[in-house]
Design a protein around this motif. Structure first.
Motif, PDB file in Angstrom:
ATOM      1  N   SER A 253       0.827  -1.211   0.000  1.00 51.99           N
ATOM      2  CA  SER A 253       0.000   0.000   0.000  1.00 51.99           C
ATOM      3  C   SER A 253       0.855   1.252   0.000  1.00 51.99           C
ATOM      4  N   VAL A 254       1.997   1.231   0.717  1.00 54.29           N
ATOM      5  CA  VAL A 254       2.892   2.394   0.722  1.00 54.29           C
ATOM      6  C   VAL A 254       3.406   2.656  -0.689  1.00 54.29           C
ATOM      7  N   ARG A 255       3.715   1.591  -1.420  1.00 55.68           N
ATOM      8  CA  ARG A 255       4.202   1.745  -2.791  1.00 55.68           C
ATOM      9  C   ARG A 255       3.136   2.376  -3.682  1.00 55.68           C
ATOM     10  N   ARG A 256       1.877   2.048  -3.442  1.00 52.06           N
ATOM     11  CA  ARG A 256       0.799   2.541  -4.308  1.00 52.06           C
ATOM     12  C   ARG A 256       0.302   3.924  -3.912  1.00 52.06           C
ATOM     13  N   LEU A 257       0.374   4.252  -2.615  1.00 50.33           N
ATOM     14  CA  LEU A 257      -0.242   5.489  -2.143  1.00 50.33           C
ATOM     15  C   LEU A 257       0.750   6.616  -1.878  1.00 50.33           C
ATOM     16  N   SER A 258       1.956   6.297  -1.508  1.00 49.96           N
ATOM     17  CA  SER A 258       2.986   7.199  -0.987  1.00 49.96           C
ATOM     18  C   SER A 258       2.974   7.105   0.533  1.00 49.96           C
ATOM     19  N   PRO A 259       4.128   7.260   1.164  1.00 56.14           N
ATOM     20  CA  PRO A 259       4.217   7.107   2.621  1.00 56.14           C
ATOM     21  C   PRO A 259       3.295   8.026   3.419  1.00 56.14           C
ATOM     22  N   PRO A 260       3.150   9.330   3.073  1.00 52.50           N
ATOM     23  CA  PRO A 260       2.276  10.176   3.894  1.00 52.50           C
ATOM     24  C   PRO A 260       0.837   9.691   3.933  1.00 52.50           C
ATOM     25  N   VAL A 261       0.284   9.328   2.766  1.00 54.44           N
ATOM     26  CA  VAL A 261      -1.108   8.877   2.718  1.00 54.44           C
ATOM     27  C   VAL A 261      -1.261   7.558   3.458  1.00 54.44           C
ATOM     28  N   ALA A 262      -0.338   6.620   3.209  1.00 54.26           N
ATOM     29  CA  ALA A 262      -0.412   5.335   3.893  1.00 54.26           C
ATOM     30  C   ALA A 262      -0.267   5.513   5.396  1.00 54.26           C
ATOM     31  N   GLY A 263       0.566   6.464   5.807  1.00 56.33           N
ATOM     32  CA  GLY A 263       0.742   6.722   7.234  1.00 56.33           C
ATOM     33  C   GLY A 263      -0.528   7.233   7.885  1.00 56.33           C
ATOM     34  N   VAL A 264      -1.255   8.088   7.168  1.00 55.24           N
ATOM     35  CA  VAL A 264      -2.516   8.606   7.703  1.00 55.24           C
ATOM     36  C   VAL A 264      -3.527   7.474   7.851  1.00 55.24           C
ATOM     37  N   VAL A 265      -3.647   6.624   6.823  1.00 57.36           N
ATOM     38  CA  VAL A 265      -4.583   5.509   6.897  1.00 57.36           C
ATOM     39  C   VAL A 265      -4.191   4.548   8.019  1.00 57.36           C
ATOM     40  N   ALA A 266      -2.882   4.398   8.247  1.00 55.11           N
ATOM     41  CA  ALA A 266      -2.408   3.491   9.293  1.00 55.11           C
ATOM     42  C   ALA A 266      -2.864   3.922  10.674  1.00 55.11           C
ATOM     43  N   CYS A 267      -3.258   5.194  10.827  1.00 51.04           N
ATOM     44  CA  CYS A 267      -3.776   5.641  12.120  1.00 51.04           C
ATOM     45  C   CYS A 267      -5.025   4.869  12.531  1.00 51.04           C
ATOM     46  N   LEU A 268      -5.687   4.229  11.546  1.00 51.94           N
ATOM     47  CA  LEU A 268      -6.837   3.398  11.873  1.00 51.94           C
ATOM     48  C   LEU A 268      -6.446   2.241  12.781  1.00 51.94           C
ATOM     49  N   GLU A 269      -5.165   1.873  12.746  1.00 54.72           N
ATOM     50  CA  GLU A 269      -4.699   0.782  13.610  1.00 54.72           C
ATOM     51  C   GLU A 269      -4.989   1.085  15.068  1.00 54.72           C
ATOM     52  N   ALA A 270      -4.772   2.318  15.477  1.00 54.55           N
ATOM     53  CA  ALA A 270      -5.032   2.691  16.867  1.00 54.55           C
ATOM     54  C   ALA A 270      -6.520   2.583  17.195  1.00 54.55           C
ATOM     55  N   VAL A 271      -7.368   2.970  16.246  1.00 51.98           N
ATOM     56  CA  VAL A 271      -8.814   2.874  16.465  1.00 51.98           C
ATOM     57  C   VAL A 271      -9.234   1.419  16.584  1.00 51.98           C
ATOM     58  N   VAL A 272      -8.733   0.580  15.665  1.00 56.53           N
ATOM     59  CA  VAL A 272      -9.064  -0.848  15.697  1.00 56.53           C
ATOM     60  C   VAL A 272      -8.591  -1.482  17.003  1.00 56.53           C
ATOM     61  N   ALA A 273      -7.350  -1.168  17.411  1.00 56.81           N
ATOM     62  CA  ALA A 273      -6.816  -1.743  18.641  1.00 56.81           C
ATOM     63  C   ALA A 273      -7.625  -1.308  19.857  1.00 56.81           C
ATOM     64  N   THR A 274      -8.047  -0.043  19.878  1.00 59.07           N
ATOM     65  CA  THR A 274      -8.839   0.461  21.008  1.00 59.07           C
ATOM     66  C   THR A 274     -10.171  -0.263  21.117  1.00 59.07           C
ATOM     67  N   VAL A 275     -10.849  -0.430  19.984  1.00 54.73           N
ATOM     68  CA  VAL A 275     -12.153  -1.102  19.982  1.00 54.73           C
ATOM     69  C   VAL A 275     -11.999  -2.572  20.374  1.00 54.73           C
ATOM     70  N   LEU A 276     -11.000  -3.259  19.792  1.00 53.01           N
ATOM     71  CA  LEU A 276     -10.802  -4.674  20.108  1.00 53.01           C
ATOM     72  C   LEU A 276     -10.410  -4.870  21.569  1.00 53.01           C
ATOM     73  N   ALA A 277      -9.559  -3.984  22.094  1.00 50.17           N
ATOM     74  CA  ALA A 277      -9.161  -4.098  23.500  1.00 50.17           C
ATOM     75  C   ALA A 277     -10.358  -3.865  24.416  1.00 50.17           C
ATOM     76  N   TRP A 278     -11.241  -2.992  24.016  1.00 48.49           N
ATOM     77  CA  TRP A 278     -12.449  -2.729  24.809  1.00 48.49           C
ATOM     78  C   TRP A 278     -13.387  -3.937  24.787  1.00 48.49           C
ATOM     79  N   VAL A 279     -13.604  -4.508  23.588  1.00 47.94           N
ATOM     80  CA  VAL A 279     -14.562  -5.608  23.442  1.00 47.94           C
ATOM     81  C   VAL A 279     -13.998  -6.928  23.964  1.00 47.94           C
ATOM     82  N   LEU A 280     -12.732  -7.224  23.622  1.00 46.26           N
ATOM     83  CA  LEU A 280     -12.167  -8.545  23.909  1.00 46.26           C
ATOM     84  C   LEU A 280     -11.390  -8.615  25.219  1.00 46.26           C
ATOM     85  N   LEU A 281     -10.777  -7.499  25.629  1.00 39.73           N
ATOM     86  CA  LEU A 281      -9.968  -7.517  26.852  1.00 39.73           C
ATOM     87  C   LEU A 281     -10.609  -6.766  28.011  1.00 39.73           C
ATOM     88  N   GLY A 282     -11.681  -6.018  27.722  1.00 44.05           N
ATOM     89  CA  GLY A 282     -12.335  -5.265  28.775  1.00 44.05           C
ATOM     90  C   GLY A 282     -11.545  -4.071  29.240  1.00 44.05           C
TER      91      GLY A 282
END
Length: 339
Positions: A253-282
């Protein structure tokens, strides 16, 4: 002809965007799957070693296929293995053993602010106004996440580990973009990942000392917020989904989008981790922490989205620094306003 080229470019960016989102989701589940293994008795470094080593074995056929990279791009392979594989994973897993998954990942996304602060105050080089705003927002968000008014509630060593993971994450995006504009001479991304995992496994073998690993933990179950889950199943998820799939989709994806754009989209990782930690780990975060996390992501978004005018400077990698130039100031100011 122009319409056809534009259509192909848009389709390629659409595919890249989908891959970036998939990578963020895959990476986001790694901490949630790893924390039960750590709490079951495995050392964080041993979990990282298992993750990287087994993933390297899965990718070994690709390493053999692209063995020419050993001669043409040795520095890239070593750097990717040390920073993007061993460094990021080791420090991140060490941090989640001492603090909630979501907090550790939010601190990791301070990477752009850390680099901008270094360049501005240590190297004394100018940065754009939008990038400076991103730093201020990210640091302010960090203060809310760690609740500084409570006397830094989280473990200090865990905080250091999370910030070290942020520094290594910069290397992941910068090195993933290497050769993306080299045409036929560009290093194959799958080969780079395969050798990066091999290098990471070798480095971690020295650091983690896997001969002391308690293999019996993998034969039992781990507690996932009150639910018994086979430890080997959690490890399989970490290896195949949160490592192999995550790295492959992320680098492509970095090759196709450029590092800045891919980096912005990668911020979704924090959102996903927060939701999963809330649902699965309490793991629940307070209202100030949620607000602070959103501000950290906003600051990272602004810092990573600020790019120099085309042709005025080198492409800006995620976490790298958009510099103020004399020539393209007008175009850069327009980009700042848009940000």
């Amino acid at each position: 002809m122009q319409t056809s080229v534009s259509s192909q470019g848009n389709r390629g960016k659409g595919i890249g965007l989908g891959l970036a989102v998939g990578s963020a989701v895959a990476f986001g589940g790694s901490g949630v799957a790893a924390k039960p293994l750590i709490e079951a008795g495995l050392d964080p470094l041993h979990v990282v070693w298992l993750r990287v080593t087994f993933a390297a074995l899965v990718m070994l056929p690709l390493a053999v296929r692209h063995r020419a990279l050993l001669r043409s791009r040795p520095v890239l392979l070593v750097g990717f293995g040390l920073l993007a594989v061993a460094g990021v994973q080791a420090f991140y897993f060490a941090s989640i053993s001492r603090m909630p998954v979501a907090v550790a990942l939010l601190l990791e996304y301070l990477a752009p602010a850390l680099v901008l602060g270094w360049v501005r105050f240590v190297q004394r080089r100018p940065v754009t106004r939008a990038a400076a705003l991103g730093v201020v927002l990210a640091v302010g968000g960090l203060a809310c996440v760690v609740e500084v008014w409570s006397g830094l509630r989280f473990d200090a060593l865990g905080l250091v580990f999370a910030l070290a993971a942020a520094c290594c994450q910069v290397g992941y995006f910068v090195l993933s973009a290497q050769g993306g504009d080299s045409g036929d001479d560009a290093p194959d991304p799958l080969g780079v990942i395969a050798y990066g995992l091999l290098v990471g496994a070798l480095v971690l073998s020295v650091v983690a000392r896997p001969w002391g690993l308690d293999w019996s933990v993998l034969a039992h179950s781990a507690d996932l917020n009150g639910t018994a889950v086979p430890a080997w199943l959690l490890l399989g998820w970490i290896v195949l989904i949160a490592t192999v799939v995550a790295y492959v989709t992320g680098v492509v994806s970095v090759r196709r989008l450029s590092p800045p754009v891919a980096g912005v989209v990668a911020c979704l990782e924090a959102v996903v981790a927060t939701v999963l930690a809330w649902v699965l780990l309490g793991e629940h975060l307070s209202a100030p922490q949620l607000v602070g996390g959103a501000v950290v992501l906003l600051g990272a978004f602004i810092a990573q989205s600020t790019t120099p005018a085309r042709g005025s400077a080198e492409p800006v990698a995620a976490g790298s620094v958009p510099m103020a130039d004399d020539g393209p100031d007008r175009d850069l100011a327009a980009r700042e306003t848009a940000a």
